[in-house]
Design a protein around this motif. Structure first.
Motif, PDB file in Angstrom:
ATOM      1  N   GLY A 138      73.519  15.719  71.085  1.00  0.00           N
ATOM      2  CA  GLY A 138      73.401  16.780  70.098  1.00  0.00           C
ATOM      3  C   GLY A 138      73.305  16.277  68.671  1.00  0.00           C
ATOM      4  N   LEU A 139      73.370  17.233  67.760  1.00  0.00           N
ATOM      5  CA  LEU A 139      73.316  16.952  66.329  1.00  0.00           C
ATOM      6  C   LEU A 139      74.735  16.988  65.774  1.00  0.00           C
ATOM      7  N   GLU A 154      74.751  25.597  67.194  1.00  0.00           N
ATOM      8  CA  GLU A 154      74.254  26.954  67.040  1.00  0.00           C
ATOM      9  C   GLU A 154      72.739  27.051  67.200  1.00  0.00           C
ATOM     10  N   GLY A 155      72.302  27.791  68.207  1.00  0.00           N
ATOM     11  CA  GLY A 155      70.890  28.046  68.435  1.00  0.00           C
ATOM     12  C   GLY A 155      70.123  26.941  69.133  1.00  0.00           C
ATOM     13  N   LYS A 178      63.243  19.549  74.269  1.00  0.00           N
ATOM     14  CA  LYS A 178      62.826  20.921  74.586  1.00  0.00           C
ATOM     15  C   LYS A 178      62.092  21.570  73.423  1.00  0.00           C
ATOM     16  N   GLY A 179      61.498  20.782  72.542  1.00  0.00           N
ATOM     17  CA  GLY A 179      60.719  21.339  71.439  1.00  0.00           C
ATOM     18  C   GLY A 179      61.385  21.173  70.091  1.00  0.00           C
ATOM     19  N   ILE A 180      60.897  21.964  69.137  1.00  0.00           N
ATOM     20  CA  ILE A 180      61.363  21.922  67.746  1.00  0.00           C
ATOM     21  C   ILE A 180      62.320  23.075  67.491  1.00  0.00           C
ATOM     22  N   PHE A 181      63.405  22.805  66.789  1.00  0.00           N
ATOM     23  CA  PHE A 181      64.363  23.834  66.390  1.00  0.00           C
ATOM     24  C   PHE A 181      64.552  23.764  64.877  1.00  0.00           C
ATOM     25  N   ARG A 182      64.821  24.930  64.284  1.00  0.00           N
ATOM     26  CA  ARG A 182      65.142  24.984  62.857  1.00  0.00           C
ATOM     27  C   ARG A 182      66.381  25.819  62.709  1.00  0.00           C
TER      28      ARG A 182
END
Length: 182
Positions: A138-139, A154-155, A178-182
């Motif tokens: 994770g981040l 979150e998200g 799994k792609g890009i998240f913002r």
């Protein structure tokens, strides 16, 4: 113009330019040169105790238990990144954690890894008084005035975070499996 010396045949992990200095990380070292890039100086090495014969290199040594637990391969990665708010502050991430220089790369000290469940950092950035680390778990964020990392979920529907970037508005962008998240 191709770099000469050790960098001529090295695998380069990342490059950062700060003013007249160019920082280049390889899987086990950090080099610095002026923008003319004629001479490269090794300013930091990841290696096991006694690996480096180079004078002036700030080699990071580990104890024997860590050698056995992580193995030689675990040392072989690095990523250099800058603090845009503090031009003297340079960071270097690796499977051994994050290191910081507050003197433009002359010396490096380890950053706290408390709360960071995985020190195998794939990418990191410093911005808005925080350090962000992308890992396969994770981040994570470390506020510059704190001693412990916090995970940010979150998200995000996956933990495998591969790259983190911040836009001019302070929004984080994540590249994941799994792609890009913002």
């Amino acid at each position: 113009m191709k770099a000469q010396g050790e960098l001529a045949s090295s695998q380069v992990s990342s490059i950062q330019v700060q003013g007249e200095n160019v920082f280049v990380s390889t899987p086990d070292k950090l080099f610095i040169s002026s923008s003319a890039a004629k001479n490269w100086q090794n300013v930091f090495s990841f290696g096991l105790r006694g690996d480096s014969d180079e004078e002036g290199s700030d080699e990071f040594s580990v104890d024997d238990d860590a050698d056995d637990a992580l193995g030689q391969e675990a040392i072989k990665t690095s990523y250099v990144f800058m603090d845009n708010n503090d031009p003297e502050r340079i960071y270097l991430s690796s499977p051994r954690g994050i290191f910081v220089s507050t003197d433009s790369g002359v010396s490096f000290l380890p950053v706290s890894s408390s709360g960071l469940s995985n020190t195998g950092i794939k990418n990191a950035l410093a911005g808005f008084h925080n350090i962000y680390a992308a890992t396969d778990e994770g981040l994570f964020v470390l506020a510059k005035d704190k001693e412990s990392w916090q995970s940010i979920y979150e998200g995000i529907t996956t933990l495998d975070t591969r790259f983190v970037e911040m836009d001019s508005l302070g929004r984080l962008w994540l590249a994941t499996d799994k792609g890009i998240f913002r």
